[in-house]
Motif scaffolding. Structure first.
Motif, short mmCIF file in Angstrom:
data_model
loop_
_atom_site.label_atom_id
_atom_site.label_comp_id
_atom_site.label_asym_id
_atom_site.label_seq_id
_atom_site.Cartn_x
_atom_site.Cartn_y
_atom_site.Cartn_z
N TYR A 129 23.31 -0.14 -24.59
CA TYR A 129 23.93 0.76 -23.61
C TYR A 129 24.86 -0.01 -22.69
O TYR A 129 24.78 -1.23 -22.56
CB TYR A 129 22.86 1.47 -22.79
CG TYR A 129 22.16 0.58 -21.78
CD1 TYR A 129 22.42 0.69 -20.41
CD2 TYR A 129 21.23 -0.39 -22.20
CE1 TYR A 129 21.78 -0.13 -19.49
CE2 TYR A 129 20.59 -1.20 -21.29
CZ TYR A 129 20.87 -1.07 -19.93
OH TYR A 129 20.24 -1.88 -19.01
N ARG A 136 26.16 -0.53 -18.78
CA ARG A 136 25.53 -0.44 -17.46
C ARG A 136 25.86 0.88 -16.76
O ARG A 136 25.04 1.41 -16.01
CB ARG A 136 25.99 -1.62 -16.61
CG ARG A 136 25.39 -1.71 -15.23
CD ARG A 136 24.05 -2.34 -15.25
NE ARG A 136 24.02 -3.59 -15.97
CZ ARG A 136 23.04 -4.47 -15.85
NH1 ARG A 136 22.06 -4.25 -15.03
NH2 ARG A 136 23.04 -5.57 -16.57
N ALA A 186 23.19 3.79 -16.99
CA ALA A 186 21.82 3.45 -16.59
C ALA A 186 21.00 4.69 -16.25
O ALA A 186 19.79 4.75 -16.52
CB ALA A 186 21.85 2.49 -15.41
N GLU A 187 21.63 5.72 -15.67
CA GLU A 187 20.89 6.94 -15.32
C GLU A 187 20.36 7.63 -16.57
O GLU A 187 19.23 8.15 -16.58
CB GLU A 187 21.78 7.89 -14.53
CG GLU A 187 22.17 7.37 -13.15
CD GLU A 187 23.00 8.37 -12.38
OE1 GLU A 187 23.24 9.49 -12.91
OE2 GLU A 187 23.42 8.05 -11.26
N LEU A 216 19.57 6.13 -19.32
CA LEU A 216 18.48 5.28 -19.80
C LEU A 216 17.20 5.53 -19.00
O LEU A 216 16.10 5.53 -19.56
CB LEU A 216 18.90 3.82 -19.69
CG LEU A 216 17.86 2.79 -20.12
CD1 LEU A 216 17.59 2.89 -21.61
CD2 LEU A 216 18.31 1.38 -19.77
N GLU A 217 17.31 5.75 -17.70
CA GLU A 217 16.14 5.96 -16.85
C GLU A 217 15.36 7.20 -17.25
O GLU A 217 14.14 7.28 -17.05
CB GLU A 217 16.57 6.05 -15.39
CG GLU A 217 17.04 4.72 -14.82
CD GLU A 217 17.61 4.85 -13.40
OE1 GLU A 217 17.62 6.01 -12.90
OE2 GLU A 217 18.03 3.85 -12.84
N ASP A 243 17.72 -5.51 -19.30
CA ASP A 243 18.08 -5.06 -17.95
C ASP A 243 19.04 -5.99 -17.24
O ASP A 243 19.44 -5.70 -16.12
CB ASP A 243 16.80 -4.93 -17.09
CG ASP A 243 15.86 -3.89 -17.66
OD1 ASP A 243 16.35 -2.84 -18.12
OD2 ASP A 243 14.64 -4.14 -17.64
N GLU A 283 26.07 -5.81 -19.83
CA GLU A 283 27.48 -5.56 -19.56
C GLU A 283 28.31 -6.82 -19.64
O GLU A 283 28.28 -7.68 -18.76
CB GLU A 283 27.65 -4.92 -18.18
CG GLU A 283 29.06 -4.42 -17.93
CD GLU A 283 29.13 -3.48 -16.75
OE1 GLU A 283 30.25 -3.07 -16.41
OE2 GLU A 283 28.10 -3.18 -16.16
#
Length: 704
Positions: A16, A18, A21-22, A24-25, A42, A46
């Protein structure tokens, strides 16, 4: 957990950007809730500089790669590497989509590469926990049907490669993953017509300037994606036919086709080309395997019919052309290969030795800018970093004595495995030694580099230099640009714009290797007059309240109207002043004080040459007054103070310390920087007055 290595196995490797990220969460907890072992990096997703061993091991031990394929995803080098890893692993098993799952949060799939993934069914964006739960159920079900992990990075296959031998590739090939996906999609569009927006597949054209890496890109693609072409790779090298009549190109091709035919057991004796190609088509059809037909180094000047004769002879053969010429867009889907992105260029430049300190890292960035991300030139410099630091190498690049790029290229030639890159001097068109419109246009573009230039000022410059009628100048520019497009040394600012530019190395080659310096000077003067005369209007007619420095520099008597020569000289000197550290501030802790002194000292030559050009008219001009103030009141006192002081300090530099580091430890460095900063105000005012004389005030333009 692997009992032998202590490393964990993973069900899902999440790839993914960066910026996602939402997304992914929401998804990662849902996957773990179903008992799936999920690897999420984590810290380094990027644009990290190199793929770490941790990432490679995690990929090898994962069953599937889950790509959060947003618009930002293909712009991340790390994501591209991870995707390529999983794609090749699936391709090795017979289906490149088998090991990749795509979540596409965008409205369309146009950004998804390669075509096989675009044609797959994607899961749309996840907006809430219930959607994440449904997707997690689907992924868990899919993963349960996979027997083992992706495995170690698949090595390039060894396809049938004719004419032999098969190349090994370059171990210093860097980046270009996005370009390889572009080629793969272009060559396979016919397999997914429902999602193919452009092109018909089976043919791609890689275009670019000399040394930009066209042949290496084609070679790397053929090696990495060899499993897509089980019928083999047929590679026809046409570089020897450059600058020869089209018939010679066909003869070179025909000779290599005979070699291939003989290797396949076809009797090629006394067969004309079209008959031999028919026999080849039958042989390829009988094998019934897709193959890759590469025409490497296609020269400019071939007709549509001649080029069509050289394409793969059967529908199973995908055709890939590499060429300098931008005239062959009709032949297939074009890929215009540009310089390496900064991150990839940095990797290539520092591939032999990583920079030792901040000064060297800064020098690396400056070398990348100087060379315009040109991979062949960057590789030449990289080969020298094992014995010399980058700061010193950069000074050699800018030396006005010998062309070190040419010298290094000669030294590297015996063992070179980097393709068909040209010598730095031959970045010039082959006709540079003879008078031609193309050569004149190239000289003008090199003079104004890095700025671009449109057709109109090019026409006016040639008209002034040779006293041409507008129609004659327009015809010369059109013909010359057409030749340079075929040579691959000019490119438009935008696809449909008649605004032209050249690469920094082309401009450098013109300045160093064009022996007709008299013609260069004629064109330079014509260009300056064109720029001044075509300026819409004097940007700064007058100032109601002159500054103190201007009152000191400019006589209160009404000035005589400047003539064309004075305007040109004023503009020339203004350009030199406006771009140097005397006017452009030197940020704290940045740059080199020695280079600042050298830069300011070179203004003496510019000012002296300008006065010589004025000749007898200088007595009625206020320009000599400005030049005298510049030299005697400001530059000479500054240089006579700081040049010897810095020289004394430089004499004590230890051999193990870099020049920049030693300079920054000088106890008077801050004082010199302050003096340089104080010099900026009067030099800026002189530059503005020069702008009034020329009618083109660069300082005011920059401020606006």
């Amino acid at each position: 957990m692997d009992r032998h290595t202590g490393e964990e196995d993973w069900d899902v490797f999440v790839s993914y950007s960066r910026s996602d990220a939402e997304l992914l969460e929401l998804l990662a907890p849902a996957l773990r809730h179903r008992g799936l072992r999920v690897f999420v990096d984590d810290t380094a997703v990027e644009d990290f500089a190199g793929i770490t061993s941790t990432i490679a091991r995690a990929l090898a031990r994962s069953k599937v790669l889950l790509a959060l394929y947003s618009q930002q995803y293909p712009r991340r080098r790390a994501c591209q590497w991870e995707l390529t890893y999983a794609f090749l692993a699936g391709q090795r098993e017979g289906d490149p989509r088998r090991r990749i799952l795509v979540v596409n949060p965008e409205q369309s799939a146009d950004h998804v590469q390669p075509l096989e993934l675009r044609d797959a069914r994607h899961w749309p964006g996840i907006r809430d926990e219930s959607a994440a739960a449904r997707l997690a159920d689907r992924i868990a079900s899919y993963v349960s049907g996979l027997a083992g992990p992706l495995g170690e990075a698949p090595r390039p296959a060894h396809p049938r490669w004719l004419p032999a031998p098969i190349p090994s590739g370059s171990r210093h090939f860097t980046g270009r993953l996005a370009e390889q996906w572009h080629l793969h999609t272009a060559l396979h569009r016919h397999r997914a017509p429902l999602v193919s927006q452009t092109g018909h597949g089976r043919t791609a054209v890689v275009r670019g300037m000399p040394g930009i890496g066209k042949s290496l890109l084609a070679q790397e693609y053929a090696l990495q994606f060899a499993s897509s072409f089980p019928g083999g790779v047929y590679w026809f090298d046409l570089h020897s036919a450059v600058d020869t009549p089209p018939q010679r190109t066909l003869e070179s091709y025909f000779h290599q086709v005979r070699t291939v035919s003989s290797a396949l057991g076809i009797d090629s004796r006394h067969q004309p080309l079209h008959v031999l190609l028919s026999h080849l088509a039958v042989a390829l059809g009988e094998r019934d395997d897709p193959c890759l037909w590469v025409l490497d180094g296609v020269p400019d000047g071939l007709s549509r019919e001649q080029l069509a004769l050289m394409h793969g002879p059967h529908m199973l053969a995908a055709t890939l052309l590499t060429t300098r010429s931008r005239h062959y867009g009709f032949s297939g889907e074009p890929l215009d290969l540009g310089p390496l992105p900064d991150a990839d260029a940095y990797d290539l430049l520092t591939s032999r030795r990583r920079p030792a300190d901040i000064a060297e890292r800064q020098a690396a960035d400056e070398v990348i800018r100087d060379l315009g991300g040109h991979p062949f030139a960057l590789n030449l410099v990289a080969e020298r970093t094992s014995c010399e630091n980058l700061s010193h190498l950069r000074r050699l690049l800018h030396s006005h004595t010998t062309d070190v790029l040419l010298r290094w290229e000669h030294a590297a030639a015996p063992g070179r495995t980097t393709g068909h890159a040209p010598r730095s001097s031959t970045l010039l068109p082959r006709r540079i030694e003879s008078p031609s419109s193309a050569n004149d246009i190239l000289r003008v573009l090199a003079l104004i580099h890095p700025a671009p230039l449109a057709d109109a000022p090019l026409q006016q410059t040639l008209a002034l230099a040779d006293t041409l009628r507008p129609s004659e100048a327009a015809q010369r520019v059109a013909e010359g640009i057409d030749v340079l497009i075929g040579d691959g040394v000019v490119h438009p600012l935008a696809p449909d714009a008649r605004v032209w530019s050249v690469h920094p190395l082309v401009a450098r080659a013109i300045r160093r290797h064009d022996e007709d310096v008299a013609r260069q000077e004629d064109l330079r003067q014509a260009l300056l007059c064109t720029l001044v005369q075509s300026w819409p209007s004097p940007i700064l007619e007058s100032r109601s309240t002159p500054t103190t420095a201007q009152e000191h520099l400019v006589s209160s008597q009404p000035p005589a109207s400047p003539n064309d020569i004075e305007r040109a000289v004023a503009f020339d000197l203004q350009v030199e002043l406006a771009l140097r550290v005397g006017v452009q501030p030197l940020a704290d802790g940045q740059g080199s004080l020695r280079e600042a002194l050298t830069s300011l000292h070179s203004l003496f030559t510019t000012a002296r040459d300008g006065l010589h050009r004025l000749g007898p008219s200088a007595s009625s001009s206020r320009l000599p007054q400005l030049v005298a103030a510049l030299i005697n009141d400001y530059l000479r006192p500054f240089l006579s103070t700081w040049h010897p002081a810095l020289e004394v300090h430089e004499a004590g530099r230890p051999g193990t310390m870099s020049v920049i580091e030693h300079e920054r430890r000088w106890e008077r460095a801050v004082d010199m920087r302050n003096a340089l900063s104080a010099l900026r105000e009067p030099l800026t005012e002189i530059t503005s007055v020069l702008g009034e004389l020329s009618g083109a005030n660069l300082m005011t333009t920059a401020a606006e």
